[in-house]
Design a protein around this motif. Structure first.
Motif, mmCIF file in Angstrom:
data_model
loop_
_atom_site.group_PDB
_atom_site.id
_atom_site.type_symbol
_atom_site.label_atom_id
_atom_site.label_comp_id
_atom_site.label_asym_id
_atom_site.label_seq_id
_atom_site.Cartn_x
_atom_site.Cartn_y
_atom_site.Cartn_z
ATOM 1 N N PHE A 1 0.875 -1.168 0.000
ATOM 2 C CA PHE A 1 0.000 0.000 0.000
ATOM 3 C C PHE A 1 0.912 1.217 0.000
ATOM 4 N N THR A 2 0.601 2.196 -0.829
ATOM 5 C CA THR A 2 1.453 3.376 -0.941
ATOM 6 C C THR A 2 0.793 4.562 -0.262
ATOM 7 N N GLN A 3 1.396 5.038 0.806
ATOM 8 C CA GLN A 3 0.852 6.209 1.493
ATOM 9 C C GLN A 3 1.298 7.489 0.793
ATOM 10 N N ILE A 4 2.570 7.543 0.437
ATOM 11 C CA ILE A 4 3.124 8.746 -0.179
ATOM 12 C C ILE A 4 3.587 8.426 -1.590
ATOM 13 N N ASN A 5 3.025 9.144 -2.559
ATOM 14 C CA ASN A 5 3.478 9.074 -3.938
ATOM 15 C C ASN A 5 3.969 10.468 -4.299
ATOM 16 N N PHE A 6 5.236 10.613 -4.567
ATOM 17 C CA PHE A 6 5.808 11.937 -4.824
ATOM 18 C C PHE A 6 5.248 12.574 -6.086
ATOM 19 N N ASN A 7 4.642 11.771 -6.941
ATOM 20 C CA ASN A 7 4.084 12.332 -8.173
ATOM 21 C C ASN A 7 2.576 12.554 -8.078
ATOM 22 N N ALA A 8 1.980 12.196 -6.923
ATOM 23 C CA ALA A 8 0.578 12.576 -6.697
ATOM 24 C C ALA A 8 0.564 14.059 -6.307
ATOM 25 N N TYR A 9 -0.621 14.566 -5.996
ATOM 26 C CA TYR A 9 -0.745 16.008 -5.796
ATOM 27 C C TYR A 9 -0.954 16.388 -4.337
ATOM 28 N N VAL A 10 -0.609 17.635 -4.050
ATOM 29 C CA VAL A 10 -1.186 18.324 -2.904
ATOM 30 C C VAL A 10 -1.939 19.509 -3.485
ATOM 31 N N HIS A 11 -3.061 19.830 -2.890
ATOM 32 C CA HIS A 11 -3.980 20.781 -3.512
ATOM 33 C C HIS A 11 -4.648 21.653 -2.469
ATOM 34 N N SER A 12 -4.756 22.913 -2.787
ATOM 35 C CA SER A 12 -5.522 23.832 -1.950
ATOM 36 C C SER A 12 -6.355 24.724 -2.851
ATOM 37 N N THR A 13 -7.600 24.925 -2.468
ATOM 38 C CA THR A 13 -8.459 25.822 -3.245
ATOM 39 C C THR A 13 -7.954 27.257 -3.152
ATOM 40 N N LYS A 14 -7.110 27.523 -2.135
ATOM 41 C CA LYS A 14 -6.680 28.903 -1.899
ATOM 42 C C LYS A 14 -5.280 29.191 -2.434
ATOM 43 N N ALA A 15 -4.662 28.231 -3.101
ATOM 44 C CA ALA A 15 -3.280 28.437 -3.543
ATOM 45 C C ALA A 15 -3.128 28.089 -5.018
ATOM 46 N N TYR A 16 -2.271 28.824 -5.697
ATOM 47 C CA TYR A 16 -1.944 28.562 -7.096
ATOM 48 C C TYR A 16 -3.205 28.493 -7.960
ATOM 49 N N GLY A 17 -4.164 29.360 -7.672
ATOM 50 C CA GLY A 17 -5.400 29.394 -8.446
ATOM 51 C C GLY A 17 -6.173 28.090 -8.394
ATOM 52 N N GLY A 18 -5.974 27.334 -7.321
ATOM 53 C CA GLY A 18 -6.685 26.067 -7.186
ATOM 54 C C GLY A 18 -6.081 24.941 -8.007
ATOM 55 N N LYS A 19 -4.923 25.193 -8.615
ATOM 56 C CA LYS A 19 -4.269 24.142 -9.414
ATOM 57 C C LYS A 19 -3.448 23.253 -8.479
ATOM 58 N N PRO A 20 -3.558 21.941 -8.651
ATOM 59 C CA PRO A 20 -2.779 21.041 -7.781
ATOM 60 C C PRO A 20 -1.293 21.114 -8.100
ATOM 61 N N ARG A 21 -0.469 20.858 -7.096
ATOM 62 C CA ARG A 21 0.980 20.776 -7.282
ATOM 63 C C ARG A 21 1.419 19.355 -6.968
ATOM 64 N N ARG A 22 2.494 18.937 -7.589
ATOM 65 C CA ARG A 22 3.021 17.612 -7.272
ATOM 66 C C ARG A 22 3.595 17.627 -5.853
ATOM 67 N N TYR A 23 3.335 16.568 -5.122
ATOM 68 C CA TYR A 23 3.856 16.424 -3.756
ATOM 69 C C TYR A 23 5.360 16.678 -3.738
ATOM 70 N N ARG A 24 6.040 16.138 -4.734
ATOM 71 C CA ARG A 24 7.500 16.232 -4.840
ATOM 72 C C ARG A 24 7.974 17.691 -4.833
ATOM 73 N N GLU A 25 7.307 18.528 -5.626
ATOM 74 C CA GLU A 25 7.721 19.929 -5.753
ATOM 75 C C GLU A 25 7.509 20.677 -4.452
ATOM 76 N N VAL A 26 6.364 20.440 -3.838
ATOM 77 C CA VAL A 26 6.049 21.185 -2.614
ATOM 78 C C VAL A 26 6.988 20.764 -1.492
ATOM 79 N N GLN A 27 7.229 19.474 -1.399
ATOM 80 C CA GLN A 27 8.139 19.015 -0.348
ATOM 81 C C GLN A 27 9.540 19.576 -0.573
ATOM 82 N N ALA A 28 10.021 19.523 -1.809
ATOM 83 C CA ALA A 28 11.373 20.008 -2.103
ATOM 84 C C ALA A 28 11.476 21.507 -1.821
ATOM 85 N N ASP A 29 10.482 22.263 -2.239
ATOM 86 C CA ASP A 29 10.533 23.717 -2.050
ATOM 87 C C ASP A 29 10.465 24.083 -0.568
#
Lengths: 532, 139
Positions: A149-177
């Motif tokens: 079972f995969t809990q964390i997929n770095f290529n799945a998304y994190v998403h907020s309606t209040k950030a980046y115009g509601g566009k999802p970001r890859r988990y990998r990018e947000v974690q790295a940044d």
């Protein structure tokens, strides 16, 4: 060639091998624990029960994980065992919905599950962390196959309606940044002497090296577009082969944007001890475990038995039940002892001769709510279009997450997303809606992340746990205050009755809580039986 | 979980393919945004009917007749316990047995409105407004 050198000191492994050969595996395990290699988990093996006196009997209420673990071990030890179960199937919350199933919730809404063959939804538990050795023990004993079972997929998304115009970001990018900027800030502080009070000069050098690696900083200890950062967060253009293979680094988000997005909340979603990899799921659905336990116990389980009264006296326990489907006259079952695993919101409504402390412990608890929605799609667009293979996308919308199927990768057929896993407080609102409305909500939320939703959707299922007829909620919830007041009373043997289940554990909502609770409860009952 | 015989299963699958949405229900639409009803952990709906229909109905059902399985949700329709407004407010705010404490999720106005609503509907006719002040006193 010969030497007369002293033989090398035995390595730890040699030593363990020797101990294993000479003293057997339990001594080996003890030695490993001593050496810090083997870490004991809460589950110390199945209950160790000697042969009980002839005729010793236990009545078990509920054929969920706790009840069936208790039944298997007590039966194996030599007890006469009978299990009463309200439903027409074993497993309790260990439950999987397949195409062809029907599910009727309180209020009467019936869902005819229309999933294709091989597609399923686990409305309840869906993952087993590696350290839950109890439930894994029973799965292994019963031949239930496991897969990752995969809990964390770095290529799945994190998403907020209040950030980046509601566009999802890859988990990998947000974690790295997030890590990159934090590392850069901390490094700057360290170099400017701001940490001299807490970090020695030598440790500062170590810290700088560590921060550079942890944050993917460049040689100037800066987090910015370049090979180091892109090696962590990914590239604007991925490296490839030949004359067109040169990569283009990606541009990290600015610190203010990273902080302001709130997406850092989802980074570290797999850090919690309970969901650290490795995690497993039974092949074909979580319900495989409950089914296997049910097969193992066979006729010892009486299905469709709705318990309506629980009496005890000095000699034993008498439970009255009626046929949950057909009705008819009440029947009774008796035994010397009773292990009761009925969920507390249901148990609190059943007349029961127990002392005031246990009654108060049963009655104090409202279960927490939860909603799960499964959505079947015509094609696995998350794999085909977005290269997301399993794992989970996290969002601040009420569905909270989208989980991708962690089996049948790359298959060309259909697939099911867990489209919503809703908790307090939205979960009550969803429970008040029809299953169709819950599915519609899940589709709305999910389409903000995956625009393919509406074109590809086929059918779904929605389980709101407060509408589940045999539990009236999802799982127990304790606070430090309620645990101090009621927990010991809930677990204590009351006359000839003992409670077991995830509610009688420190692992609320986890199957391991059910297994370890049952193991503990029957061990104590057995001590009473053999002491008398 | 009762498994249907194969023919029924095939029929349902066919229905699923032919019309993904059950007849009578609205087809899913990306424009059908669920109205946000929660902000900062508090419910937003106002008025007794809205609080009842969107929240309380989860367990007590839209018709307030409750439901029964292995355990039951009590009916609020024709419920003599509701003669006591203070009792009703106490149960909503602090919970009781399997019923969660909703005090942290609802403000005084919302609790007053929903208790007033339930005491005057579903065959209950206890009359009188429950005030937010009375709710505050129960917290």
């Amino acid at each position: 060639m010969t030497t007369d050198a002293e033989p090398a000191a035995p390595s730890r492994r040699d030593l363990l091998g020797l101990i294993g050969v000479m003293a057997g595996s339990s001594a080996m395990y003890a030695a490993m624990t001593e050496l810090g290699v083997a870490q004991p988990t809460a589950f110390q093996g199945p209950a160790k029960l000697s042969a009980p006196p002839p005729g010793a009997s236990v009545l078990i209420l509920g054929a969920g994980v706790a009840g069936m673990v208790a039944a298997m071990e007590l039966r194996d030890a030599g007890y006469q065992v009978q299990v009463l179960e309200y439903q027409d199937r074993p497993g309790g919350r260990n439950w999987t919905l397949y195409g062809g199933d029907t599910y009727t919730e309180l209020g009467g809404a019936t869902q005819h599950i229309a999933f294709d063959k091989g597609i399923y939804l686990n409305p309840g538990p869906w993952r087993i962390p590696y350290d839950h050795q109890g439930i894994l023990h029973y799965a292994r004993r019963l031949g239930v196959a496991m897969e990752p079972f995969t809990q964390i997929n770095f290529n799945a998304y994190v998403h907020s309606t209040k950030a980046y115009g509601g566009k999802p970001r890859r988990y990998r990018e947000v974690q790295a940044d997030f890590q990159g900027h934090v590392a850069e800030l901390l490094g700057k502080s360290a170099r400017e002497g701001a940490l001299d009070q807490t970090v020695t000069r030598e440790d500062r050098e170590i810290l700088m090296t560590a921060l550079k690696g942890w944050g993917a900083l460049d040689d100037n200890y800066e987090y910015k577009a370049g090979l180091a950062a892109s090696g962590r967060r990914g590239w604007a253009r991925d490296p490839g082969g030949g004359l067109t293979g040169a990569p283009t680094p990606s541009e990290p988000a600015a610190l203010a944007d990273v902080l302001g997005s709130g997406l850092w909340r989802s980074v570290g979603a797999g850090d919690n001890y309970l969901v650290q990899h490795a995690i497993f799921q039974p092949k074909g659905g979580m319900g495989m475990i409950g089914k296997a336990m049910g097969r193992e116990l066979g006729p010892l389980i009486q299905y469709n038995a709705k318990v309506v009264d629980i009496r005890q006296d000095g000699a034993g326990v008498t439970v009255t039940y009626v046929d949950a489907r057909a009705g008819g006259p009440p029947r009774t079952a008796t035994a010397q002892w009773c292990v009761c695993t009925i969920p507390l919101p249901v148990l609190g409504q059943i007349p029961m001769t127990v002392g005031a402390p246990l009654k108060a412990a049963i009655d104090h608890m409202a279960y927490h709510p939860s909603l799960k929605v499964g959505l079947q799609f015509k094609r696995r667009f998350w794999e085909e279009d977005e290269q997301i293979y399993g794992g989970i996308t996290y969002t601040d919308m009420p569905n909270t997450q989208i989980a991708y199927p962690m089996y049948d990768y790359f298959s060309t057929g259909k697939g099911l997303l867990l489209g919503a896993y809703v908790s307090t407080p939205e979960s009550y609102l969803e429970a008040a809606k029809s299953p169709q409305e819950r599915i519609r909500d899940a589709l709305y939320w999910g389409s903000k992340i995956h625009p393919q939703y509406m074109a590809e959707y086929e059918c779904g299922a929605a389980v709101a746990w407060h509408r589940v007829p045999w539990i009236l909620g999802c799982a127990s919830q304790w606070t430090e205050a309620t645990r101090a007041q009621h927990y010991a009373n809930l677990c204590a043997i009351d006359g000839r009755i003992v409670l077991a289940g995830e509610h009688a554990s420190y692992l609320g909502g986890w199957q391991e809580g059910a297994v370890t609770s049952a193991t503990d409860a029957i061990t104590r009952i057995h001590q009473r039986v053999t002491a008398s | 979980m009762a498994r249907l015989p194969p023919p029924a299963r095939a029929l349902i699958t066919a229905l699923c393919l032919a019309a993904a949405w059950p007849s009578g229900a609205q087809p899913p639409s990306p424009t059908a945004e669920p109205r946000p009803m929660v902000e900062d952990g508090h419910y937003l709906m106002r008025g007794g009917a809205a609080v009842y229909g969107r929240l309380c109905a989860a367990c007590h059902m839209a018709d307030a007749k409750g439901a029964s399985g292995a355990g039951a949700y009590p009916a609020l329709a024709g419920d003599p316990h509701l003669a006591s407004a203070a009792y009703a407010v106490d149960v909503v705010v602090h919970g009781r047995k399997g019923m969660p404490a909703l005090g942290p999720l609802l403000d005084d106005d919302q609790v007053a409105a929903v208790v007033t609503y339930v005491r005057g509907h579903f065959g209950n006719d206890y009359g009188g407004m429950v005030t937010p002040e009375a709710v505050e006193a129960e917290r």
